[in-house]
Design a protein around this motif. Structure first.
Motif, PDB file in Angstrom:
ATOM      1  N   VAL A   1     -75.816  16.491  57.397  1.00  0.00           N
ATOM      2  CA  VAL A   1     -74.768  17.510  57.543  1.00  0.00           C
ATOM      3  C   VAL A   1     -75.375  18.899  57.419  1.00  0.00           C
ATOM      4  CG1 VAL A   1     -72.760  18.529  56.415  1.00  0.00           C
ATOM      5  CG2 VAL A   1     -72.853  16.066  56.794  1.00  0.00           C
ATOM      6  N   ASN A   2     -74.989  19.771  58.292  1.00  0.00           N
ATOM      7  CA  ASN A   2     -75.498  21.146  58.320  1.00  0.00           C
ATOM      8  C   ASN A   2     -74.339  22.104  58.075  1.00  0.00           C
ATOM      9  OD1 ASN A   2     -76.690  23.598  58.813  1.00  0.00           O
ATOM     10  ND2 ASN A   2     -77.404  23.106  60.873  1.00  0.00           N
ATOM     11  N   THR A   3     -74.377  22.818  56.969  1.00  0.00           N
ATOM     12  CA  THR A   3     -73.271  23.722  56.615  1.00  0.00           C
ATOM     13  C   THR A   3     -73.483  25.156  57.086  1.00  0.00           C
ATOM     14  OG1 THR A   3     -74.260  24.221  54.460  1.00  0.00           O
ATOM     15  CG2 THR A   3     -72.729  22.357  54.560  1.00  0.00           C
ATOM     16  N   THR A   4     -74.602  25.428  57.760  1.00  0.00           N
ATOM     17  CA  THR A   4     -74.864  26.805  58.188  1.00  0.00           C
ATOM     18  C   THR A   4     -73.925  27.223  59.300  1.00  0.00           C
ATOM     19  OG1 THR A   4     -76.513  26.168  59.841  1.00  0.00           O
ATOM     20  CG2 THR A   4     -77.308  26.573  57.601  1.00  0.00           C
ATOM     21  N   ILE A   5     -73.642  28.521  59.346  1.00  0.00           N
ATOM     22  CA  ILE A   5     -72.909  29.093  60.474  1.00  0.00           C
ATOM     23  C   ILE A   5     -73.601  30.400  60.870  1.00  0.00           C
ATOM     24  CG2 ILE A   5     -70.695  28.106  59.750  1.00  0.00           C
ATOM     25  CD1 ILE A   5     -69.886  31.021  58.921  1.00  0.00           C
ATOM     26  N   PRO A   6     -73.534  30.777  62.144  1.00  0.00           N
ATOM     27  CA  PRO A   6     -74.086  32.061  62.554  1.00  0.00           C
ATOM     28  C   PRO A   6     -73.111  33.193  62.259  1.00  0.00           C
ATOM     29  CG  PRO A   6     -73.222  30.904  64.459  1.00  0.00           C
ATOM     30  CD  PRO A   6     -73.033  29.988  63.279  1.00  0.00           C
ATOM     31  N   LEU A   7     -73.607  34.254  61.636  1.00  0.00           N
ATOM     32  CA  LEU A   7     -72.739  35.383  61.304  1.00  0.00           C
ATOM     33  C   LEU A   7     -73.567  36.660  61.210  1.00  0.00           C
ATOM     34  CD1 LEU A   7     -69.866  36.299  60.564  1.00  0.00           C
ATOM     35  CD2 LEU A   7     -70.404  35.806  58.170  1.00  0.00           C
ATOM     36  N   PHE A   8     -73.187  37.648  61.973  1.00  0.00           N
ATOM     37  CA  PHE A   8     -73.864  38.945  61.992  1.00  0.00           C
ATOM     38  C   PHE A   8     -75.343  38.810  62.341  1.00  0.00           C
ATOM     39  CE2 PHE A   8     -70.561  39.622  58.528  1.00  0.00           C
ATOM     40  CZ  PHE A   8     -69.607  40.108  59.421  1.00  0.00           C
ATOM     41  N   GLY A   9     -75.621  37.931  63.296  1.00  0.00           N
ATOM     42  CA  GLY A   9     -76.968  37.854  63.822  1.00  0.00           C
ATOM     43  C   GLY A   9     -77.933  36.963  63.080  1.00  0.00           C
ATOM     44  N   ARG A  10     -77.442  36.169  62.137  1.00  0.00           N
ATOM     45  CA  ARG A  10     -78.313  35.223  61.443  1.00  0.00           C
ATOM     46  C   ARG A  10     -77.469  34.062  60.940  1.00  0.00           C
ATOM     47  NH1 ARG A  10     -79.555  35.782  55.187  1.00  0.00           N
ATOM     48  NH2 ARG A  10     -77.495  36.345  54.420  1.00  0.00           N
ATOM     49  N   ASP A  11     -78.113  32.956  60.631  1.00  0.00           N
ATOM     50  CA  ASP A  11     -77.410  31.829  60.038  1.00  0.00           C
ATOM     51  C   ASP A  11     -77.287  32.045  58.537  1.00  0.00           C
ATOM     52  OD1 ASP A  11     -77.189  30.577  62.460  1.00  0.00           O
ATOM     53  OD2 ASP A  11     -78.797  29.122  62.107  1.00  0.00           O
ATOM     54  N   ILE A  12     -76.093  31.796  58.004  1.00  0.00           N
ATOM     55  CA  ILE A  12     -75.928  31.815  56.555  1.00  0.00           C
ATOM     56  C   ILE A  12     -75.816  30.378  56.065  1.00  0.00           C
ATOM     57  CG2 ILE A  12     -74.929  34.110  56.484  1.00  0.00           C
ATOM     58  CD1 ILE A  12     -72.157  32.826  56.176  1.00  0.00           C
ATOM     59  N   ALA A  13     -76.071  30.169  54.777  1.00  0.00           N
ATOM     60  CA  ALA A  13     -76.255  28.823  54.241  1.00  0.00           C
ATOM     61  C   ALA A  13     -75.007  27.961  54.333  1.00  0.00           C
ATOM     62  CB  ALA A  13     -76.720  28.906  52.788  1.00  0.00           C
ATOM     63  N   PHE A  14     -73.847  28.558  54.155  1.00  0.00           N
ATOM     64  CA  PHE A  14     -72.590  27.831  54.278  1.00  0.00           C
ATOM     65  C   PHE A  14     -71.475  28.855  54.475  1.00  0.00           C
ATOM     66  CE2 PHE A  14     -73.700  28.544  49.909  1.00  0.00           C
ATOM     67  CZ  PHE A  14     -72.542  28.815  49.202  1.00  0.00           C
ATOM     68  N   PRO A  15     -70.288  28.427  54.901  1.00  0.00           N
ATOM     69  CA  PRO A  15     -69.253  29.379  55.327  1.00  0.00           C
ATOM     70  C   PRO A  15     -68.517  30.061  54.172  1.00  0.00           C
ATOM     71  CG  PRO A  15     -68.468  27.152  55.615  1.00  0.00           C
ATOM     72  CD  PRO A  15     -69.900  27.036  55.199  1.00  0.00           C
ATOM     73  N   LEU A  16     -69.286  30.772  53.364  1.00  0.00           N
ATOM     74  CA  LEU A  16     -68.734  31.520  52.233  1.00  0.00           C
ATOM     75  C   LEU A  16     -69.493  32.828  52.103  1.00  0.00           C
ATOM     76  CD1 LEU A  16     -66.933  31.523  49.588  1.00  0.00           C
ATOM     77  CD2 LEU A  16     -68.996  30.693  48.424  1.00  0.00           C
ATOM     78  N   CYS A  17     -68.773  33.926  51.915  1.00  0.00           N
ATOM     79  CA  CYS A  17     -69.386  35.230  51.673  1.00  0.00           C
ATOM     80  C   CYS A  17     -68.658  35.910  50.521  1.00  0.00           C
ATOM     81  CB  CYS A  17     -69.328  36.112  52.922  1.00  0.00           C
ATOM     82  SG  CYS A  17     -70.307  35.502  54.316  1.00  0.00           S
TER      83      CYS A  17
END
Length: 322
Positions: free
Chosen positions: A61-77
């Protein structure tokens, strides 16, 4: 409660609430007027149940998503939240370092107690990190321009325009106790020293700079003329406003009711998310904040149409106990 016994966000809130002075605790934890919305934001997640499918291979399972030009570790900021210096002396610097360590993005508040330059530098010294700059519509357009240019020069990837605050929310505890930030804390992005802040009430300070004549037609084209950063609208609760954001060419929206701190008795963000996501139809990015306290909550928000979740209070509680 010992910090080594903190196993949930509820534990974290309880531990922080014991440590923080009452005025700070109430400022962080409370909402507007009768606090209906601040409580329903979290309660809304309990209405939904997860129906799992079994015997599925989840080993990759891959929790990364692309956001603001890079992949972040999971969909939380981490949401832009002001006055983090009340929770910990390092405030936003510590938050930036933590976000960098865990591979997620951070929002910088106009009410930050450290400058955007200091905040972005602190995070990038740990690991590459992207920041966004929260912005209000301001009477002093030249000062607003300076904030935008400083944010862009510091490497911020987007402007989060707060759209739900033509006036400051009525928070009874702040009125009763005449809330004032502790002496020694400045607002460097607002170009206000501690001494200047102490000369006004929190409400009067907001009124002095915030422009309640803001509008779509005025703000979005003006921002586009000044910056190449993405422009997101924070504070949307209706499908109609999602459609308007699309019409004005905005890059994304955050389904948000300001953590229940602005207009009380607005709906929980999770309750309006499905309708907002439906009208978006993939034409604009849909994020959400408000009441998110667990991985289950994140899962539910994603299932109902959000791409990413943003949290504020849990970060403040974490600062307090660190």
């Amino acid at each position: 409660m010992a910090t080594d016994k903190i196993v949930s966000i509820a534990d974290l809130q309880a531990a922080a609430s014991k440590i923080l002075p009452s005025s700070t605790r109430e400022f962080f934890n409370s909402g507007a007027t009768d606090q209906v919305t601040v409580h329903e934001n979290s309660a809304a997640y309990r209405k939904y149940r997860i129906l799992p499918r079994v015997l599925k291979d989840v080993s990759n399972v891959n929790t990364t998503i692309p956001l603001f030009g890079r992949d972040i570790a999971f969909p939380l900021c981490v949401s832009p939240a002001g006055l983090q210096g009340m929770a910990h002396p390092d405030g936003e610097l510590a938050t930036s370092r933590a976000c960098a360590k865990y591979g997620i993005n951070m929002g910088v508040s106009s009410y930050a107690n450290h400058s955007v330059e200091q905040i972005t530098t602190a995070g990038n010294e740990v690991a590459p990190i992207h920041h966004v700059m929260q912005l209000y519509s301001m009477k002093d357009r030249e000062k607003e321009k300076r904030i935008i240019r400083r944010a862009e020069a510091a490497g911020c990837k987007a402007i989060f325009l707060t759209a739900d605050s033509p006036v400051l929310g009525v928070r009874y505890n702040e009125v009763r106790k005449t809330f004032q930030p502790p002496a020694g804390l400045a607002y460097p992005m607002m170009e206000k020293t501690s001494e200047q802040i102490q000369q006004q009430s929190h409400d009067d300070g907001f009124k002095s700079f915030n422009d309640d004549s803001h509008s779509w037609a005025r703000e979005i084209p003006w921002l586009r003329s000044l910056t190449k950063m993405e422009i997101w609208i924070k504070g949307i609760l209706t499908p109609e406003d999602v459609e308007t954001a699309i019409e004005y060419g905005c890059d994304g929206v955050i389904i948000s009711n300001h953590g229940g701190r602005q207009l009380d008795e607005t709906p929980a963000t999770l309750d309006v998310l499905p309708a907002c996501a439906k009208v978006a139809r993939g034409r604009i990015r849909i994020h959400i904040d408000g009441g998110i306290r667990s991985g289950n909550d994140i899962f539910k928000a994603l299932a109902l149409g959000a791409e990413c979740c943003w949290v504020g209070r849990p970060m403040l509680w974490g600062l307090a106990v660190s």
